[in-house]
Design an enzyme around this catalytic site. Sequence first.
Site, PDB file in Angstrom:
ATOM      1  CG  HIS A  43     -10.071   6.374  64.990  1.00 48.00           C
ATOM      2  ND1 HIS A  43      -9.138   7.359  65.035  1.00 48.00           N
ATOM      3  CD2 HIS A  43     -10.079   5.935  63.717  1.00 48.00           C
ATOM      4  CE1 HIS A  43      -8.620   7.515  63.835  1.00 48.00           C
ATOM      5  NE2 HIS A  43      -9.163   6.666  63.010  1.00 48.00           N
ATOM      6  CE  LYS A  55      -8.322   2.853  61.621  1.00 46.15           C
ATOM      7  NZ  LYS A  55      -9.052   3.300  60.453  1.00 46.15           N
ATOM      8  CG  HIS A 103      -3.905   6.696  65.587  1.00 44.04           C
ATOM      9  ND1 HIS A 103      -4.908   6.619  66.515  1.00 44.04           N
ATOM     10  CD2 HIS A 103      -4.203   7.786  64.827  1.00 44.04           C
ATOM     11  CE1 HIS A 103      -5.760   7.610  66.323  1.00 44.04           C
ATOM     12  NE2 HIS A 103      -5.346   8.337  65.309  1.00 44.04           N
TER      13      HIS A 103
HETATM   14  C1  BG6 Z   1      -6.818  10.922  63.165  1.00 42.47           C
HETATM   15  C2  BG6 Z   1      -5.857  12.005  62.765  1.00 42.47           C
HETATM   16  O1  BG6 Z   1      -6.632  10.573  64.506  1.00 42.47           O
HETATM   17  O2  BG6 Z   1      -6.598   9.776  62.345  1.00 42.47           O
HETATM   18  C3  BG6 Z   1      -6.015  12.342  61.300  1.00 42.47           C
HETATM   19  O3  BG6 Z   1      -6.104  13.147  63.560  1.00 42.47           O
HETATM   20  C4  BG6 Z   1      -5.886  11.111  60.454  1.00 42.47           C
HETATM   21  O4  BG6 Z   1      -5.043  13.304  60.896  1.00 42.47           O
HETATM   22  C5  BG6 Z   1      -6.806  10.015  60.971  1.00 42.47           C
HETATM   23  O5  BG6 Z   1      -6.212  11.445  59.123  1.00 42.47           O
HETATM   24  C6  BG6 Z   1      -6.556   8.714  60.245  1.00 42.47           C
HETATM   25  O6  BG6 Z   1      -7.555   7.812  60.569  1.00 42.47           O
HETATM   26  P1  BG6 Z   1      -7.992   6.668  59.555  1.00 42.47           P
HETATM   27  O7  BG6 Z   1      -9.007   5.898  60.322  1.00 42.47           O
HETATM   28  O8  BG6 Z   1      -8.541   7.347  58.335  1.00 42.47           O
HETATM   29  O9  BG6 Z   1      -6.752   5.898  59.243  1.00 42.47           O
END
Ligand code: BG6
Length: 488
Positions: A172, A176, A234
């Site tokens: 995801h 962003k 990520h």
């Molecule tokens: C997820 C993780 O992929 O990303 C979580 O499993 C984490 O542990 C999250 O909190 C963070 O996403 P964002 O969009 O809040 O930075």
Amino acid sequence: MSFDLVLFGGTGDLAWRKLMPALFQAFRHGSLPPQGRIVGVARDDLSDEQYRSLIRSRFDQVELAKRPSAEEFDRFAALLHFLRMDLSRPQDYDRLAQTLRARGADTVVMYLATAPALFTGVCEQLAAAGLNTPNTRLVLEKPLGHDLASNRAINEAVRRVLQEKQIFRIDHYLGKPSVQNLFALRFGNALFEPLWRRETIANIQITIAEDLGVEKRGAFYDSTGALRDMVQNHALQLLCALAMEPPINAHADAIRDEKLKVLRSLTPWTVQSLGQHAIRGQYTAGRVGGQQVPGYREEPGVAPDSQTETFVALRCEIANWRWAGVPFYIRTGKRLAARDAHIVVNFRAAPHAIFDVPMGAVNRLVINLQPRDGLELHLLAQSQDSRHAARAGSPMLTPVHLNLDFTQRFGAERVGAYERLLLDVIDGRLNLFVRSDEQEEAWRWVEPLLDFWRHERNGPRPYAAGSWGPSASSAMIARDGFCWSEEC
Ligand code: BG6
């Protein structure tokens, strides 16, 4: 264009926390194709009406601006349906097939928001029920496996029933707006490209800090840890976006080919670098945002003697002509001082000093990802301050910076990550999804570290909740003569 979106795990955490709010936003913005149907699938015994009420009640936990009015929800709810399924029963897939065939939508999206252990079985059953047609798209949520072998097993099972172009692996972070802006910065502007290399850049730092703990996911997190949860996906995707060569066009495979090359060029771990360039930590009780919070081992679902890391700091290098010798630092953790994700590109000092500059002051590009996104360019300027001007010898320069705040410039109402990614799946755009070879390469690189930590006796270093992680993380970067952004 008509679509059916089948949401496996339709009553689960991800469905109501991320997917339904994102689908509603797409609906509200008018970007969801009108001929749509969303079919929640789970074991629960619910009618369509009961499912709609359940989803409606969940919206109470969504931030106010993103909550539907009663009238808006009623219109949105007309898209929502429910199908009870036991994912191990072939007959239930036949019922799903009947439901889908009765409507004959142009596109059928199967979204697996379930435990990854179910992915392989679900794919096989979908194929057995004849649901792997050319208009099927499959969305897989992370984690896709827990190591290279399990990741490969999933990818192979999925590819046996669908073609790669039908498979949408979600990270995801790629959805962003701030991360898409990183691509825009690098490949839509000519300004930085000539500077984007070892001759001008001293080091690059990627920080993804969270102030939250493990929330209600203690049991899942305890068997996962920060390396698998945040770095393998990520953080390495951010690294790819920063280090990749300009792709020949904006098509999915052109972008993914270049990202893959970065992952393949990461310097492999050695006995020495495993010991010196990888720091793991685990939070203990502390104060975050003025609140006292428990330590990781006191969180529900976490083993009292857990050795799982909630913090990781790494130093890595990319062995190619552009980046040889430039350290890339990656740091991520839970219960850190703030929710703050940013990238710092530190440029080299001017080659010949005719001015005095304050210690550590260099040109620096800061790419803020969240909570606000924007760019800061740190420069050095001649101060008009008379104390400086009066001093004999070389004039003293002062750090100043240009600040571009995208949140202010474009408004906070931008398309969120899941909204963007869901619309891309429905439209069949793969640019922001991860290809299997990228994913496998990322696992291949982190695996020696997973193995090393599994056998290393010392375990993760404690750090107080509300801090920036264990001091060893600062010591690691200080050995190269650098510091994390909040320390410089
Ligand atoms: C997820 C993780 O992929 O990303 C979580 O499993 C984490 O542990 C999250 O909190 C963070 O996403 P964002 O969009 O809040 O930075």
